[in-house]
Design a protein around this motif. Structure first.
Motif, PDB file in Angstrom:
ATOM      1  N   VAL A 230     -82.572  29.379 -29.662  1.00 18.23           N
ATOM      2  CA  VAL A 230     -83.513  29.207 -28.552  1.00 18.23           C
ATOM      3  C   VAL A 230     -84.359  27.956 -28.687  1.00 18.23           C
ATOM      4  CG1 VAL A 230     -83.652  31.688 -28.069  1.00 18.23           C
ATOM      5  CG2 VAL A 230     -85.236  30.659 -29.724  1.00 18.23           C
ATOM      6  N   ASN A 231     -84.232  27.245 -29.792  1.00 20.81           N
ATOM      7  CA  ASN A 231     -85.043  26.051 -30.003  1.00 20.81           C
ATOM      8  C   ASN A 231     -84.147  24.827 -30.007  1.00 20.81           C
ATOM      9  OD1 ASN A 231     -83.737  26.719 -32.363  1.00 20.81           O
ATOM     10  ND2 ASN A 231     -85.375  25.960 -33.691  1.00 20.81           N
ATOM     11  N   SER A 232     -84.727  23.675 -30.262  1.00 22.10           N
ATOM     12  CA  SER A 232     -83.947  22.444 -30.339  1.00 22.10           C
ATOM     13  C   SER A 232     -83.185  22.413 -31.654  1.00 22.10           C
ATOM     14  CB  SER A 232     -84.870  21.216 -30.248  1.00 22.10           C
ATOM     15  OG  SER A 232     -85.553  21.202 -29.003  1.00 22.10           O
ATOM     16  N   VAL A 262     -83.327  33.373 -21.902  1.00 22.76           N
ATOM     17  CA  VAL A 262     -83.753  34.266 -20.814  1.00 22.76           C
ATOM     18  C   VAL A 262     -84.692  35.357 -21.323  1.00 22.76           C
ATOM     19  CG1 VAL A 262     -81.669  33.871 -19.456  1.00 22.76           C
ATOM     20  CG2 VAL A 262     -81.740  35.798 -21.044  1.00 22.76           C
ATOM     21  N   ILE A 263     -84.626  35.662 -22.611  1.00 21.12           N
ATOM     22  CA  ILE A 263     -85.497  36.728 -23.129  1.00 21.12           C
ATOM     23  C   ILE A 263     -86.825  36.189 -23.654  1.00 21.12           C
ATOM     24  CG2 ILE A 263     -83.464  38.084 -23.779  1.00 21.12           C
ATOM     25  CD1 ILE A 263     -84.241  37.542 -26.728  1.00 21.12           C
ATOM     26  N   VAL A 264     -86.936  34.864 -23.825  1.00 18.38           N
ATOM     27  CA  VAL A 264     -88.109  34.306 -24.511  1.00 18.38           C
ATOM     28  C   VAL A 264     -89.401  34.540 -23.739  1.00 18.38           C
ATOM     29  CG1 VAL A 264     -89.227  32.200 -25.321  1.00 18.38           C
ATOM     30  CG2 VAL A 264     -86.802  32.595 -25.815  1.00 18.38           C
ATOM     31  N   GLU A 265     -89.457  34.106 -22.481  1.00 18.29           N
ATOM     32  CA  GLU A 265     -90.704  34.204 -21.723  1.00 18.29           C
ATOM     33  C   GLU A 265     -91.175  35.647 -21.556  1.00 18.29           C
ATOM     34  OE1 GLU A 265     -92.587  32.846 -17.403  1.00 18.29           O
ATOM     35  OE2 GLU A 265     -90.731  31.938 -18.145  1.00 18.29           O
ATOM     36  N   PRO A 266     -90.304  36.577 -21.109  1.00 15.52           N
ATOM     37  CA  PRO A 266     -90.786  37.967 -21.001  1.00 15.52           C
ATOM     38  C   PRO A 266     -91.165  38.568 -22.345  1.00 15.52           C
ATOM     39  CG  PRO A 266     -88.426  37.824 -20.536  1.00 15.52           C
ATOM     40  CD  PRO A 266     -88.940  36.428 -20.573  1.00 15.52           C
ATOM     41  N   LEU A 267     -90.508  38.141 -23.425  1.00 19.77           N
ATOM     42  CA  LEU A 267     -90.832  38.664 -24.748  1.00 19.77           C
ATOM     43  C   LEU A 267     -92.202  38.182 -25.199  1.00 19.77           C
ATOM     44  CD1 LEU A 267     -90.032  40.210 -27.261  1.00 19.77           C
ATOM     45  CD2 LEU A 267     -88.777  38.198 -28.055  1.00 19.77           C
ATOM     46  N   VAL A 268     -92.459  36.896 -25.070  1.00 15.13           N
ATOM     47  CA  VAL A 268     -93.764  36.342 -25.456  1.00 15.13           C
ATOM     48  C   VAL A 268     -94.872  36.952 -24.600  1.00 15.13           C
ATOM     49  CG1 VAL A 268     -95.175  34.248 -25.536  1.00 15.13           C
ATOM     50  CG2 VAL A 268     -92.809  34.194 -26.350  1.00 15.13           C
ATOM     51  N   GLU A 269     -94.608  37.117 -23.309  1.00 14.29           N
ATOM     52  CA  GLU A 269     -95.607  37.712 -22.422  1.00 14.29           C
ATOM     53  C   GLU A 269     -95.916  39.148 -22.824  1.00 14.29           C
ATOM     54  OE1 GLU A 269     -96.261  38.667 -17.647  1.00 14.29           O
ATOM     55  OE2 GLU A 269     -94.570  37.439 -18.318  1.00 14.29           O
ATOM     56  N   ALA A 270     -94.884  39.909 -23.190  1.00 10.25           N
ATOM     57  CA  ALA A 270     -95.093  41.294 -23.607  1.00 10.25           C
ATOM     58  C   ALA A 270     -95.918  41.361 -24.893  1.00 10.25           C
ATOM     59  CB  ALA A 270     -93.749  41.993 -23.797  1.00 10.25           C
ATOM     60  N   ILE A 271     -95.653  40.440 -25.828  1.00  8.96           N
ATOM     61  CA  ILE A 271     -96.414  40.389 -27.079  1.00  8.96           C
ATOM     62  C   ILE A 271     -97.881  40.061 -26.798  1.00  8.96           C
ATOM     63  CG2 ILE A 271     -96.720  39.109 -29.238  1.00  8.96           C
ATOM     64  CD1 ILE A 271     -93.653  38.832 -29.336  1.00  8.96           C
ATOM     65  N   ARG A 272     -98.109  39.080 -25.950  1.00 12.39           N
ATOM     66  CA  ARG A 272     -99.487  38.708 -25.595  1.00 12.39           C
ATOM     67  C   ARG A 272    -100.222  39.882 -24.964  1.00 12.39           C
ATOM     68  NH1 ARG A 272     -98.005  33.211 -22.310  1.00 12.39           N
ATOM     69  NH2 ARG A 272     -97.728  31.750 -24.048  1.00 12.39           N
ATOM     70  N   ASP A 273     -99.539  40.554 -24.009  1.00 11.09           N
ATOM     71  CA  ASP A 273    -100.174  41.669 -23.310  1.00 11.09           C
ATOM     72  C   ASP A 273    -100.530  42.798 -24.270  1.00 11.09           C
ATOM     73  OD1 ASP A 273     -99.965  40.318 -20.940  1.00 11.09           O
ATOM     74  OD2 ASP A 273     -98.206  41.422 -20.221  1.00 11.09           O
ATOM     75  N   MET A 274     -99.624  43.106 -25.182  1.00  8.35           N
ATOM     76  CA  MET A 274     -99.894  44.210 -26.114  1.00  8.35           C
ATOM     77  C   MET A 274    -101.053  43.867 -27.032  1.00  8.35           C
ATOM     78  SD  MET A 274     -97.436  46.283 -28.735  1.00  8.35           S
ATOM     79  CE  MET A 274     -97.028  47.467 -27.459  1.00  8.35           C
ATOM     80  N   ILE A 275    -101.035  42.680 -27.600  1.00  8.04           N
ATOM     81  CA  ILE A 275    -102.111  42.282 -28.506  1.00  8.04           C
ATOM     82  C   ILE A 275    -103.447  42.263 -27.784  1.00  8.04           C
ATOM     83  CG2 ILE A 275    -103.013  40.371 -29.898  1.00  8.04           C
ATOM     84  CD1 ILE A 275    -100.133  39.703 -30.650  1.00  8.04           C
ATOM     85  N   GLY A 296     -81.082  41.036 -31.946  1.00  5.81           N
ATOM     86  CA  GLY A 296     -81.596  39.865 -31.245  1.00  5.81           C
ATOM     87  C   GLY A 296     -82.543  39.025 -32.063  1.00  5.81           C
ATOM     88  N   SER A 297     -83.080  39.590 -33.141  1.00 10.97           N
ATOM     89  CA  SER A 297     -84.012  38.836 -33.994  1.00 10.97           C
ATOM     90  C   SER A 297     -83.312  37.687 -34.701  1.00 10.97           C
ATOM     91  CB  SER A 297     -84.641  39.765 -35.038  1.00 10.97           C
ATOM     92  OG  SER A 297     -83.669  40.201 -35.990  1.00 10.97           O
ATOM     93  N   GLN A 298     -81.984  37.720 -34.744  1.00  9.98           N
ATOM     94  CA  GLN A 298     -81.240  36.708 -35.483  1.00  9.98           C
ATOM     95  C   GLN A 298     -80.987  35.428 -34.694  1.00  9.98           C
ATOM     96  OE1 GLN A 298     -80.686  37.427 -38.893  1.00  9.98           O
ATOM     97  NE2 GLN A 298     -82.138  38.917 -38.034  1.00  9.98           N
ATOM     98  N   LEU A 299     -81.419  35.368 -33.441  1.00  9.13           N
ATOM     99  CA  LEU A 299     -81.301  34.126 -32.685  1.00  9.13           C
ATOM    100  C   LEU A 299     -82.074  33.033 -33.415  1.00  9.13           C
ATOM    101  CD1 LEU A 299     -81.843  35.380 -29.015  1.00  9.13           C
ATOM    102  CD2 LEU A 299     -79.696  34.616 -30.038  1.00  9.13           C
ATOM    103  N   LYS A 300     -81.407  31.933 -33.683  1.00 12.92           N
ATOM    104  CA  LYS A 300     -82.037  30.845 -34.441  1.00 12.92           C
ATOM    105  C   LYS A 300     -83.251  30.306 -33.702  1.00 12.92           C
ATOM    106  CE  LYS A 300     -77.620  29.349 -36.468  1.00 12.92           C
ATOM    107  NZ  LYS A 300     -76.742  30.259 -35.688  1.00 12.92           N
TER     108      LYS A 300
END
Length: 372
Positions: A230-232, A262-275, A296-300
């Motif tokens: 998901v990164n450069s 496709v999973i990055v933005e909703p995942l980060v948003e969910a983490i922010r909301d929970m915290i 899915g945690s294994q995505l580089k």
């Protein structure tokens, strides 16, 4: 628990893969799927009525394959909302029971020894979903506990305080705050997004980029598992694909990155909301102790991308589990082996109370269901 010398089993009943670990030292990972021969020719060739494990891939053209939890069906969502017919639901229920029985049989339990197991399910699985899992497991377990998958990961890693576990599976992603007690359902979150959605997106993106390329869903999944990021990156992802039966190398770097993200933005948003729902003092501790589990945690680069998404909120530290394949099963096994006798009885009592049935003391001969 009045049974003597029991066998304990920890099971991570995943959407695509199921991992199992036992107190006898056995470990295994198998597909969460069942195959039935399509006709009598296939039945004769295979020599059996039901197919599991690696043979599902090798003989997939000769099989009707059922993944009972695809996209969270039956395990996360209610059966009525899956769009399946009554016959399809029954087939999925049968597949679930057969998968659990097959996984436990591979532990090779000794005849006469009772089997107690902890099974991980999505964080927000309903009581109906949990009861469905318990009923499917009742034929092989003398006692079961159905618990949150992220909690089993935290328990296995001894991270039982000031942590946020993010379990990225094939069909769902679960978020669970850990602060020294078992979290309530309201504090946990399940979002219907995971590896299956990346596979679908990659399939569509490849088709748009290389319209004539031939690639099956299994091939797409293997590309993601081998090269997903998901990164450069400085390396290119080049794979051999076919056009009209002729193999050629194709650079899938950009389509793959686009699909994985496709999973990055909703995942980060969910983490922010929970915290953000916790006290400010606790928020800082959670941000510094985020644990990524599941396939899915294994995505580089996913851990670094999440950290970047938290910079404006005070920063954070993300750690991947050391063994994504077995983290949930090993944690579930550890939880089962450490559970006191009164714990099993108490869990059973809470389940019975939910079902509005009377409770009785546990005996060595009766089967019982336990839900957290």
């Amino acid at each position: 628990m009045s049974d003597t010398n029991p066998i304990f089993v920890g099971m991570d009943l995943g959407t695509f893969k199921t991992s199992v670990a036992s107190s006898t030292g056995y470990r295994d990972v198998l597909q969460t799927a069942v195959g039935w021969p399509k006709d009598h020719i296939a039945r004769t060739m295979l020599g059996r009525d039901v197919v599991f494990g690696k043979d599902l891939v090798e003989h997939r053209l000769a099989l009707d394959i059922v993944r009972p939890f695809e996209k969270g069906s039956l395990k996360y969502v209610e059966a009525a909302s899956t769009g399946m017919s009554a016959d399809q639901i029954k087939r999925h229920q049968l597949a679930t029971r057969l998968i659990i029985e097959y996984a436990v049989a591979r532990v090779r339990p000794e005849p006469g020894r009772p089997i107690y197991g902890v099974i991980g399910v999505p964080s927000r699985a309903s009581m109906v979903n949990k009861r469905f899992i318990m009923e499917a497991a009742s034929a092989v377990f003398d006692g079961i506990a159905v618990v949150s998958e992220p909690f089993t990961i935290a328990y296995g890693m001894n991270r039982l305080s000031d942590a946020l576990v993010v379990d990225i599976g094939a069909g769902t992603t679960d978020l669970c705050p850990i602060y020294g007690v078992y979290p309530s359902d309201e504090e946990q979150v399940t979002i219907p997004l995971g590896g299956d959605h990346i596979d679908e997106e990659l399939e569509k993106t490849l088709q748009a980029t290389y319209p004539d390329v031939q690639a099956s869903r299994n091939m797409v999944r293997e590309m993601k598992e081998r090269y997903g990021f998901v990164n450069s990156v400085s390396e290119s992802a080049v794979v051999n694909l076919t056009i009209n039966g002729r193999p050629r190398p194709f650079d899938i770097t950009e389509p793959l990155k686009s699909a994985c993200r496709v999973i990055v933005e909703p995942l980060v948003e969910a983490i922010r909301d929970m915290i953000g729902k916790f006290d400010p003092e606790f928020q800082a501790r959670l941000r510094q102790n985020i644990i990524l589990g599941g396939g899915g945690s294994q995505l580089k680069g996913l851990d670094r991308v999440i950290e970047q998404g938290l910079v404006e909120f005070g920063g954070g530290k993300v750690t991947k589990v050391p063994d994504a394949a077995y983290a949930g099963a090993v944690g579930a096994l550890k939880l089962a082996m450490g559970m006191p006798a009164q714990g099993w009885t108490q869990l059973r009592a809470s389940t019975a109370a939910t079902a509005s049935t009377p409770t009785t003391p546990t005996t060595t001969t009766e089967k019982h269901s336990l839900a957290v």
